[in-house]
Design an enzyme around this catalytic site. Structure first.
Site, PDB file in Angstrom:
ATOM      1  N   ASP A 466       0.835  -1.206   0.000  1.00  0.00           N
ATOM      2  CA  ASP A 466       0.000   0.000   0.000  1.00  0.00           C
ATOM      3  C   ASP A 466       0.870   1.256   0.000  1.00  0.00           C
ATOM      4  O   ASP A 466       2.074   1.208   0.303  1.00  0.00           O
ATOM      5  CB  ASP A 466      -0.895  -0.041   1.256  1.00  0.00           C
ATOM      6  N   ASP A 536     -10.695   2.148  -3.332  1.00  0.00           N
ATOM      7  CA  ASP A 536     -11.203   1.970  -1.972  1.00  0.00           C
ATOM      8  C   ASP A 536     -12.720   2.016  -1.942  1.00  0.00           C
ATOM      9  O   ASP A 536     -13.327   1.762  -0.905  1.00  0.00           O
ATOM     10  CB  ASP A 536     -10.655   3.068  -1.053  1.00  0.00           C
TER      11      ASP A 536
HETATM   12  C1  DGJ Z   1      -5.781   2.106   1.928  1.00  0.00           C
HETATM   13  C2  DGJ Z   1      -6.143   0.863   1.162  1.00  0.00           C
HETATM   14  O1  DGJ Z   1      -6.586   1.209  -0.116  1.00  0.00           O
HETATM   15  C3  DGJ Z   1      -7.164   0.067   1.943  1.00  0.00           C
HETATM   16  O2  DGJ Z   1      -7.571  -1.042   1.202  1.00  0.00           O
HETATM   17  C4  DGJ Z   1      -6.564  -0.330   3.261  1.00  0.00           C
HETATM   18  O3  DGJ Z   1      -5.504  -1.225   3.045  1.00  0.00           O
HETATM   19  C5  DGJ Z   1      -6.093   0.901   4.012  1.00  0.00           C
HETATM   20  N1  DGJ Z   1      -5.237   1.727   3.206  1.00  0.00           N
HETATM   21  C6  DGJ Z   1      -5.354   0.527   5.260  1.00  0.00           C
HETATM   22  O4  DGJ Z   1      -4.822   1.602   5.887  1.00  0.00           O
END
Ligand code: DGJ
Length: 718
Positions: A466, A536
């Site tokens: 990430d 997201d």
């Molecule tokens: C952003 C990601 O896109 C989410 O899926 C998740 O992993 C969060 N970060 C966790 O902080």
């Protein structure tokens, strides 16, 4: 096919199965004379260059234009000499034709598996006064209408040169109206398909964020007006890069369009000492005379088979369950194990532990950089959890965000100079975090060691990589003042170097990239990690647009798509589980919710979805995608996947809102063999491929919102 050079005419003809691209020398400038449908290599080569008697440099369609000697359009590069002047003039010097495709050292790029797949033309240009040599590289693939372009700069003099601008490609398309198509958006709203008519002046997209960004994907297509999914000419440009970029289409006073794409020139400089060279990222140019759909299928095939690497490239991807939207930071080993146990019963193959397992991370405001498990939440450590998950028959996956550092972390307390920063200035925090300075070898080495320790001691099958903020105060404590303008690009190069080391050392791990969802969904990342968390936003209705838009360039195998809980956490919408499943099964499938909270009926449906996806995933992930109805144009969306041999197909249809008293509706299919008959699996009816494409299948008329349907078609053996 391949590259023919007509030295007498100074003409270079690049040909693939359906496309020609031609460059001609004019007063020692490489001039762009043609890009489009394939032309024969004989009888067609006279008079290709048509400048209507105007031979001024401002009117010439150029291959790699400069600024300062009479071309006032957008230049492709600019270099500063030691005396401070910034005028250079590149003239043709020589050429080389190579079999295959040279590797771009330190940068992601498409590749060949055998030298016969492609040929590469190198045009060598020189500015004799500055002793600057520039190599324009063009690789043309035999079996796909694709050209990969990049540029190398070499300082062959005895004084320093500084690059102020170094784009990857520039193309001057001859006069005629064009639409610019690109993917715009925001966090949780990525992939918005945007189309606008170009008029005189510049239209640009880009990123100044140090990552490719949610706002604009590093991709543009230029299409003739009227071009749609199935017909018309379109020219695609996709930059294989993960940092700040710029792309501009500039229509001049005579209706010609100059398209340029590459590294963002804002805040970019690169020092070239005598003997040093600089390589730009590459841009993948695709031509289609059969509409936008065919352009996408070429990108999909190329990126799936000649950009992605590793053992998962051609493998079916595991169905996963991720705990993020199930628990956020609030979990312990038993809770996670209970979700994994439920997942195992339903046939899911991989359990992924997301954010919150390390340091003292009970919220998003601490611990990034301290990659040690939190024994308060996981008393037996990661190993114990991974073993319990494995014991249930699931593989174990883990989330990391290794480019970041929290000011509230042991790492920051020990190394406050390890983040990107400018001395004496505020360090802007976003989500309470700073960005590690990946231009520094010692920082990269620390992260490499920390992650390698975890990856080699825990049975990890999958990593979600990430990255949750953009770059600010882009400066490095280690770099000389005259090189501070290099940090943004050096950061990306450092990231690529680290990813190369880790993916080579841990070839069995499936890596998925993520950047607050689709903030870095780009070909650069796909070279190292063959899949990306698309957004997201997990709401199924929003996902129709996000996945449709993203599919313009990126293969379905690359698009992470999860079923989440309702009311949806991003928009509060309540959609049926079947609808959520059908949307997610149109991508790289998984779940992101607390399965233990499901009713027995819901669990039964999940079990069916999982079993169903196992049967269709090779078609979804490796088949050819045909987009049938666009969510950007109405209430209904449809797409289908067709196997290479056209013997199997799978259609998904979605209607968001109910329609009162609707007329009879049918959906015309695409990509089938008109001479074959196909059996519709659900009804056992048999129809000709021609009829399915010209007349279509009838659509359901249920009186409710959020209707979805899936139709499997199998060619009937004679
Ligand atoms: C952003 C990601 O896109 C989410 O899926 C998740 O992993 C969060 N970060 C966790 O902080």
């Amino acid at each position: 096919m391949g590259i023919s050079v007509h030295e007498d005419k100074g003409l270079f003809h690049l040909q693939s199965t359906g496309m020609s691209y031609m460059i001609q020398l004019f007063n020692d400038y490489p001039v762009h004379v043609y890009w489009g449908k394939k032309l024969r290599d004989d009888g067609n080569l006279e008079g290709m260059l048509n400048v209507g008697g105007n031979t001024g440099i401002d009117r010439l369609p150029q291959e790699y234009p400069q600024y300062g000697s009479g071309d006032f359009r957008n230049p492709a590069y600019q270099a500063r000499l030691e005396d401070g002047t910034r005028v250079t003039e590149l003239r043709y010097s020589s050429y080389r034709v190579l079999k295959g495709k040279p590797v771009l050292e330190g940068l992601p790029s498409v590749y060949v598996e055998s030298e016969d797949e492609a040929e590469t033309l190198e045009l060598i240009l020189k500015d004799d006064y500055a002793k600057l040599t520039v190599i324009l590289r063009y690789t043309i693939y035999e079996g796909m209408d694709v050209i990969a372009r990049s540029v190398q700069f070499l300082n062959e003099g005895e004084s320093k040169l500084q690059l102020l601008r170094a784009l990857s490609a520039s193309v001057d398309l001859s006069a005629g109206e064009l639409d610019m198509i690109y993917l715009a958006g925001a966090w949780a709203r990525e992939g918005n398909l945007t189309r606008r008519r170009l008029v005189q002046g510049g239209t640009n997209i880009g990123s100044r964020r140090g990552m490719s960004g949610h706002q604009f994907n590093p991709f543009t297509a230029l299409a003739k007006p009227g071009t749609d999914e199935n017909q018309g000419e379109v020219f695609g440009f996709s930059l294989v890069y993960s940092g700040s970029f710029e792309a501009e289409a500039e229509v001049d006073s005579f209706g010609s369009t100059r398209f340029s794409i590459g590294l963002n020139s804002l805040d970019f400089t690169w020092q070239l000492e005598p003997g040093e060279s600089f390589q730009t990222p590459e841009v993948i140019m695709v031509y289609s005379a059969q509409g936008i759909g065919e352009m996408s299928r070429v990108y999909h095939r190329l990126y799936r088979t000649r950009l992605c690497r590793g053992q998962y490239r051609d493998k079916e991807r595991p169905i996963l369950v991720n705990n993020w939207e199930a628990t956020y930071f609030d979990f312990n080993t038993d809770k996670l194990e209970s979700i994994a146990a439920e997942a195992a019963k339903l046939g899911i193959e991989l359990f992924v532990l997301d954010d919150g397992w390390f340091g003292k991370r009970d919220a998003d405001n601490s611990s990034l950089g301290d990659w040690v498990e939190d024994l308060r939440k996981l008393p037996g450590g990661l190993n114990d959890l991974a073993k319990r998950v494995n014991g249930l028959g699931l593989q174990f996956g883990l989330w990391v965000e290794p480019e970041m550092i929290s000011p509230d972390s042991d790492l920051y307390r020990q190394h406050p100079d390890w983040c990107l920063h400018v001395p004496g200035r505020r360090r802007s925090e976003i989500r309470w975090q700073l960005v590690l300075d990946y231009s520094r070898a010692d920082v990269r080495e620390y992260i490499y060691e920390s992650l390698s320790r975890i990856f080699s001691t825990i049975p990890i099958a999958y990593i979600k990589w990430d990255m949750n903020r953009c770059l600010t105060e882009v400066g490095s404590a280690q770099m000389a003042p005259e090189r501070q303008g290099e940090i943004g690009h050096r950061y990306v190069l450092g990231l690529y170097e680290l990813l190369e080391k880790l993916t080579v050392r841990f070839p069995k791990i499936l890596f998925e990239s993520c950047c607050s969802g689709g903030g870095r969904f780009d070909p650069g990342m796909l070279y190292y990690m063959p899949q990306t968390w698309t957004s997201d936003d997990t709401d199924a209705v929003e996902r129709l647009k996000i996945q449709y838009g993203t599919s313009l360039v990126y293969p379905v195998s690359a698009m992470g798509a999860h079923v989440s809980a309702v009311p949806n956490h991003q928009v509060g919408r309540i959609t049926p589980l079947s609808f959520r499943g059908d949307v997610a099964m149109s991508g790289n499938f998984g779940y992101e919710l607390d399965l233990t909270k499901f009713t027995p009926e819901e669990k039964e449906l999940v079990k069916e979805q999982v079993a169903n996806y196992k049967g269709i995933r090779s078609l979804v992930q490796q088949g050819n995608l045909y987009r049938l109805q666009s969510p950007f144009e109405g209430n209904e969306t449809a797409w289908m996947f067709v196997s290479d041999d056209q013997s199997e197909a799978l259609v998904y249809y979605f209607r968001v809102m109910a329609i009162p008293n609707p007329p009879p509706r049918s959906l015309k299919l695409n990509g089938l063999n008109p001479s074959l008959n196909y059996r519709l699996e659900a009804s056992e009816e048999v129809f000709g491929g021609d009829r399915l494409m010209q007349v279509g299948i009838s659509l359901p008329n249920e009186q409710r919102d959020y209707v979805s349907g899936c139709y499997k078609l199998v060619a009937v053996k004679e």
